[in-house]
Design an enzyme around this catalytic site. Structure first.
Site, mmCIF file in Angstrom:
data_model
loop_
_atom_site.group_PDB
_atom_site.id
_atom_site.type_symbol
_atom_site.label_atom_id
_atom_site.label_comp_id
_atom_site.label_asym_id
_atom_site.label_seq_id
_atom_site.Cartn_x
_atom_site.Cartn_y
_atom_site.Cartn_z
ATOM 1 N N LYS A 13 0.825 -1.213 0.000
ATOM 2 C CA LYS A 13 0.000 0.000 0.000
ATOM 3 C C LYS A 13 0.861 1.267 0.000
ATOM 4 C CE LYS A 13 -2.280 -1.172 3.790
ATOM 5 N NZ LYS A 13 -1.826 -2.504 4.195
ATOM 6 N N ARG A 88 -9.898 0.526 8.938
ATOM 7 C CA ARG A 88 -9.499 -0.845 9.223
ATOM 8 C C ARG A 88 -10.580 -1.613 9.978
ATOM 9 N NH1 ARG A 88 -3.623 -0.338 8.951
ATOM 10 N NH2 ARG A 88 -2.523 -2.174 9.646
ATOM 11 N N ARG A 127 11.224 -6.835 5.353
ATOM 12 C CA ARG A 127 11.138 -5.409 5.676
ATOM 13 C C ARG A 127 11.748 -5.119 7.039
ATOM 14 N NH1 ARG A 127 5.279 -2.577 5.762
ATOM 15 N NH2 ARG A 127 5.038 -3.740 7.693
ATOM 16 N N ARG A 129 10.624 -4.065 10.047
ATOM 17 C CA ARG A 129 10.274 -2.979 10.964
ATOM 18 C C ARG A 129 10.160 -3.577 12.368
ATOM 19 N NH1 ARG A 129 5.085 -0.476 8.726
ATOM 20 N NH2 ARG A 129 4.128 -1.742 10.368
ATOM 21 N N ARG A 140 -1.154 -9.794 13.244
ATOM 22 C CA ARG A 140 -1.665 -8.742 12.365
ATOM 23 C C ARG A 140 -2.479 -9.332 11.219
ATOM 24 N NH1 ARG A 140 3.773 -6.337 11.907
ATOM 25 N NH2 ARG A 140 3.212 -5.443 9.906
HETATM 26 P P1 ADP Z 1 0.902 -2.876 8.418
HETATM 27 O O1 ADP Z 1 -0.322 -2.656 7.603
HETATM 28 O O2 ADP Z 1 2.103 -3.212 7.596
HETATM 29 O O3 ADP Z 1 0.716 -3.823 9.566
HETATM 30 P P2 ADP Z 1 0.682 -0.120 9.377
HETATM 31 O O4 ADP Z 1 1.846 0.802 9.306
HETATM 32 O O5 ADP Z 1 -0.463 0.174 8.477
HETATM 33 O O6 ADP Z 1 1.320 -1.539 9.109
HETATM 34 O O7 ADP Z 1 0.131 -0.237 10.860
HETATM 35 C C1 ADP Z 1 0.951 -0.560 11.941
HETATM 36 C C2 ADP Z 1 0.117 -0.685 13.218
HETATM 37 O O8 ADP Z 1 -0.527 0.581 13.498
HETATM 38 C C3 ADP Z 1 -1.036 -1.687 13.154
HETATM 39 O O9 ADP Z 1 -0.610 -3.003 13.464
HETATM 40 C C4 ADP Z 1 -2.005 -1.106 14.212
HETATM 41 O O10 ADP Z 1 -1.573 -1.406 15.516
HETATM 42 C C5 ADP Z 1 -1.850 0.390 14.031
HETATM 43 N N1 ADP Z 1 -2.852 0.950 13.062
HETATM 44 C C6 ADP Z 1 -2.569 1.511 11.850
HETATM 45 N N2 ADP Z 1 -3.703 1.931 11.249
HETATM 46 C C7 ADP Z 1 -4.725 1.627 12.090
HETATM 47 C C8 ADP Z 1 -6.144 1.797 12.037
HETATM 48 N N3 ADP Z 1 -6.756 2.369 10.984
HETATM 49 N N4 ADP Z 1 -6.887 1.340 13.091
HETATM 50 C C9 ADP Z 1 -6.301 0.769 14.152
HETATM 51 N N5 ADP Z 1 -4.977 0.580 14.267
HETATM 52 C C10 ADP Z 1 -4.183 1.003 13.256
#
Ligand code: ADP
Length: 182
Positions: A13, A88, A127, A129, A140
Site C-alpha cells: 500500500k 481498518r 522489511r 520494521r 496482524r
Molecule cells: P501494516 O499494515 O504493515 O501492519 P501499518 O503501518 O499500516 O502496518 O500499521 C501498523 C500498526 O498501526 C497496526 O498493526 C495497528 O496497531 C496500528 N494501526 C494503523 N492503522 C490503524 C487503524 N486504521 N486502526 C487501528 N490501528 C491502526
C-alpha cells in the site's frame, strides 16, 4: 478525489501510495505512519497507541477517528485524500463516510491489493520494521482477516471496490490501478 488503498500488511500500500499521490495530487494519509510519528514524538496519543502496535493489535477506533478527523479538518489545497491503512474496521469506515458527508464528499474508489499470505509473511520479514517479527505478523494477519476484511463487502455493495493483483512488479500494479481508475 477520495481513494482508499486497502489490503493486508505487506500488500504494498505504501509503495503504491507514493506513486498515486504524485499522479493525482492527493494528500497521503497513512495511519501507520501517523501513529509511528506520534510514538516517536512521545505524545499522549503515541504513548497510548504503542502497546497496541507492538502487539499487532488495532489501536482503538476512537483514537484513530479523532486523528484522521483532525488531519481532514486542517488540510486545504489538495485534490483529495489517499487513505492507506484506514479504515481498518467497519466503525472506522462508517465514521469516514460521516466525516466526508459533512463536506458533501464521498469515497470514490477502494483499491484492494490482493496478495497471498505466504508472500506477505516473506515480504514483512524482509522489511524488518520493529513490529515485523514472526508472532506479531501472525497476529496482524489474523486481525486483518477478522476485523478488516469485512470492509471489502461494505464497499463492494456500493460498487466502489477495485481488486488488483498485488503479486506483480510495482510498475505493473501501478498501471493496473491507474487503468482501473480512468
Ligand atoms: P501494516 O499494515 O504493515 O501492519 P501499518 O503501518 O499500516 O502496518 O500499521 C501498523 C500498526 O498501526 C497496526 O498493526 C495497528 O496497531 C496500528 N494501526 C494503523 N492503522 C490503524 C487503524 N486504521 N486502526 C487501528 N490501528 C491502526
Amino acid at each position: 478525489m477520495i481513494l482508499i488503498l486497502f489490503g493486508p500488511p505487506g500488500a504494498g500500500k505504501g509503495t503504491q501510495a507514493d506513486l498515486l499521490k504524485e499522479k493525482f495530487n492527493l494528500l497521503h494519509l497513512s495511519t501507520g505512519d501517523l501513529l509511528r510519528e506520534e510514538v516517536s514524538n512521545e505524545t499522549a496519543l503515541g504513548i497510548k497507541a504503542k502497546e497496541f502496535m507492538d502487539a499487532g493489535e488495532l489501536v482503538t477506533d476512537e483514537l484513530i477517528i479523532a486523528m484522521i478527523k483532525n488531519k481532514i479538518d486542517n488540510t486545504t489545497s489538495v485534490n483529495g485524500f489517499l487513505f492507506d491503512g484506514f479504515p481498518r474496521t467497519i466503525s472506522q469506515a462508517e465514521a469516514l463516510n460521516d466525516m466526508l458527508k459533512n463536506s458533501s464528499k464521498e469515497v470514490d474508489k477502494v483499491i484492494s491489493l490482493e496478495v497471498d499470505d505466504s508472500i506477505l509473511i516473506k515480504r514483512l520479514l524482509e522489511r524488518g520494521r520493529s513490529d515485523d517479527n514472526e508472532s506479531t505478523i501472525k497476529n496482524r494477519l489474523d486481525v486483518y482477516k477478522s476485523q478488516t476484511l469485512p470492509i471489502k463487502d461494505f464497499y463492494s455493495k456500493d460498487n466502489k471496490l477495485i481488486q488488483i493483483k498485488g503479486n506483480q512488479t510495482v510498475e505493473d500494479v501501478n498501471s493496473d490501478i491507474v487503468s482501473n481508475l480512468s
